[in-house]
Design a protein around this motif. Structure first.
Motif, short mmCIF file in Angstrom:
data_model
loop_
_atom_site.label_atom_id
_atom_site.label_comp_id
_atom_site.label_asym_id
_atom_site.label_seq_id
_atom_site.Cartn_x
_atom_site.Cartn_y
_atom_site.Cartn_z
N MET A 218 0.98 -0.92 0.05
CA MET A 218 -0.22 0.07 -0.02
C MET A 218 0.77 1.18 0.04
O MET A 218 1.79 1.30 0.81
N ASP A 219 0.64 2.37 -0.69
CA ASP A 219 1.23 3.43 -0.99
C ASP A 219 0.71 4.49 0.10
O ASP A 219 -0.23 5.25 -0.25
N TYR A 220 1.40 4.33 1.31
CA TYR A 220 0.69 5.40 2.32
C TYR A 220 0.92 6.76 1.99
O TYR A 220 0.40 7.52 2.45
N LYS A 221 2.17 7.14 1.21
CA LYS A 221 2.58 8.54 0.97
C LYS A 221 1.58 9.20 0.11
O LYS A 221 1.26 10.54 0.36
N LYS A 222 0.74 8.39 -0.85
CA LYS A 222 -0.06 9.14 -1.87
C LYS A 222 -1.09 10.14 -0.92
O LYS A 222 -1.34 11.11 -1.42
N HIS A 223 -1.70 9.38 0.11
CA HIS A 223 -2.69 10.18 0.93
C HIS A 223 -2.13 10.59 2.24
O HIS A 223 -3.15 10.43 3.04
N TYR A 224 -1.11 10.86 2.35
CA TYR A 224 -0.36 11.41 3.64
C TYR A 224 -0.69 12.92 3.70
O TYR A 224 -0.09 13.57 2.84
#
Length: 382
Positions: free
Chosen positions: A1-7
Motif C-alpha cells: 500500500m502506498d501510504y505516501k499518496k494520501h499522507y
C-alpha cells in the motif's frame, strides 16, 4: 500500500527523500570516523561535516560559521532560551502564546527556576502583532521568541516587522535577543535569516524530507551555552556529531529551501474554498478565507460540526487518508493551546483537525482528500 499518496500530516513529519538519504548513508559509511578525532579517519569525517555545513549555509544564504548542527528542532529552539540562564541575574523571557511545546515547555521550566516568563497574546487570526511584543518589553527582557509559521493553523508571523519593532523600541539601550522557530517555514515559505533583527533560528530536517534526529541552529553571534560537554560545534552543542544527518539535511536544504510554492498556494486556496462550502465546516480561523496571504499554503485547520477531531481522524484513517488533530507533540494531551490562545470557541477546538501538505503532495491527492472528507461528513449528517 502506498501510504505516501494520501499522507496529509507533513507538519508532523515528512517521508524522507530516498535519493538524498541513500547518498548520505553511502557517504557516512565511507566516512565513519569521529569528526572530533585527531586521526586520519576522524579528519576525513570532519571534512565531510564541514562540507555539509558549507552546503547548508549556501542554501540558507548565510555564513557557515553561523550554522550549528543539533539533534532537531526542539534542541535548536531550546539552546538560545537556555543560554540566557548562564547570565548572573534572572530576567524576563517573552514567548508568543502560539509557540510549539519545544519553546513553551522550556519556558515553563525556566519559570520554575525563577525567570519571569510572559506570553505575548495572539489576535483572533493567530497572528502576533509587533505592537503586542513591544508593549511587553521591559529593561530586563533577555530574549523574545516568536515562530515564523504556526504548526497548527499555518499563520505566518510578521517576524521581520517584529524584529524592526524590537530594535526601534530598544534604541539607545540593551536589545534582547530575537529567536525564531522556522521549523514549519523552511522549504514552505520564503525566509531571510540574514534579516538584521533575527539573532537565531531553529530548523528541523524531518520536516523537509530529511532524516529524523538532525536539526540546525542558526545563530548570528556566538553565545555562552548553558549546557556543556566535549565542546563540539564550537561548544554550543556538545556531543558526537551526526555526520549522516548533517549531510542529508544540507542536501535537502539545497533542494527545497525557498522553493516556489505558487502551485501549492493555488491548490490550497481551492481546497479551502471547497471546504468552506460544506455544511457544518468552519475554517480556522474563518478570516483565512479572505486573508489567504497571511497563511502558509502547506497547513489548513478546519472543524466539522458534531464530528470530534479524533473521530474525523480515525474515520479518514480507516479509508487510507492520514491527517492529525494538531501538533504531534501535544496531541496526546488532548489540549489545543494554540486555538485557546486565539479564543476559538470550545466546540470548534474539539472538532478541529489539521491537514498539512508537503513538497510531494499532488493536486490529485488533495482532490481525493476532499472527496474522502465529503464521504465522512455525509455519514455523520444523515
Amino acid at each position: 500500500m502506498d501510504y505516501k499518496k494520501h499522507y496529509f500530516d507533513w507538519a508532523a513529519t515528512s517521508p524522507a527523500d530516498e535519493d538524498i538519504l541513500n547518498e548520505a548513508v553511502k557517504i557516512s559509511l565511507e566516512n565513519w570516523g569521529n569528526p572530533s578525532g585527531s586521526n586520519t579517519v576522524g579528519k576525513k569525517a570532519k571534512t565531510i561535516l564541514e562540507e555539509a555545513r558549507s552546503t547548508a549555509a549556501k542554501a540558507l544564504g548565510v555564513k557557515p560559521d553561523t550554522i550549528y548542527f543539533t539533534s532537531g528542532g526542539t534542541e535548536s529552539n531550546q539552546i538560545p532560551l537556555l543560554a540566557v540562564m548562564s547570565k548572573p541575574l534572572k530576567g524576563t523571557v517573552l514567548i508568543s502564546s502560539i509557540e510549539h511545546p519545544a519553546v513553551k515547555a522550556q519556558a515553563e521550566a525556566m519559570k520554575h527556576c525563577g525567570w519571569n516568563v510572559v506570553e505575548i497574546p495572539s489576535n483572533t487570526d493567530g497572528i502576533i502583532e509587533p505592537e503586542a511584543v513591544t508593549s511587553l518589553l521591559t529593561n530586563d527582557t533577555m530574549i523574545v521568541a516568536v515562530m515564523a509559521v504556526n504548526n497548527e493553523t499555518g499563520s505566518i508571523q510578521p517576524i521581520y516587522e517584529i524584529a524592526d519593532a524590537i530594535t526601534k523600541a530598544c534604541e539607545g539601550k540593551r536589545r534582547p535577543k530575537f529567536h525564531v522557530d522556522c521549523v514549519q517555514a523552511v522549504g514552505k515559505i520564503s525566509i531571510d535569516l540574514n534579516y538584521k533583527g533575527i539573532d537565531s533560528a531553529a530548523l528541523s530536517s524531518h520536516k523537509i524530507c530529511g532524516p529524523r534526529g538532525i536539526g540546525i541552529l542558526y545563530m548570528k553571534d556566538s553565545i555562552e551555552p548553558f549546557l556543556r560537554g566535549g565542546g563540539q560545534e564550537k561548544g554550543i552543542r556538545s556531543g558526537t556529531e551526526n555526520v549522516l544527518g548533517a549531510v542529508a539535511f544540507s542536501k535537502c536544504l539545497l533542494r527545497y529551501f525557498n522553493k516556489d510554492n505558487s502551485a501549492q498556494k493555488a491548490k490550497t486556496d481551492e481546497f479551502i474554498e471547497q471546504l468552506s462550502k460544506l455544511p457544518g465546516c468552519t475554517i480556522v480561523p474563518p478570516s483565512r478565507i479572505e486573508k489567504k496571504d497571511l497563511f502558509s499554503p502547506f497547513i489548513v485547520q478546519a472543524a466539522f460540526a458534531h464530528i470530534p477531531g479524533n473521530v474525523m481522524l480515525r474515520s479518514l484513517d480507516a479509508i487510507g487518508f492520514y491527517i492529525s488533530t494538531g501538533s504531534a507533540c501535544s496531541s496526546k494531551k488532548n489540549s489545543r493551546p494554540v486555538l485557546e490562545a486565539m479564543h476559538v470557541p470550545s466546540e470548534i477546538r474539539e472538532t478541529a483537525v489539521r491537514f498539512s501538505f508537503g513538497q510531494h503532495t499532488t493536486p490529485q491527492a488533495i482532490d481525493e482528500l476532499y472527496d474522502a472528507i465529503l464521504s465522512v461528513t455525509k455519514q455523520f449528517n444523515r
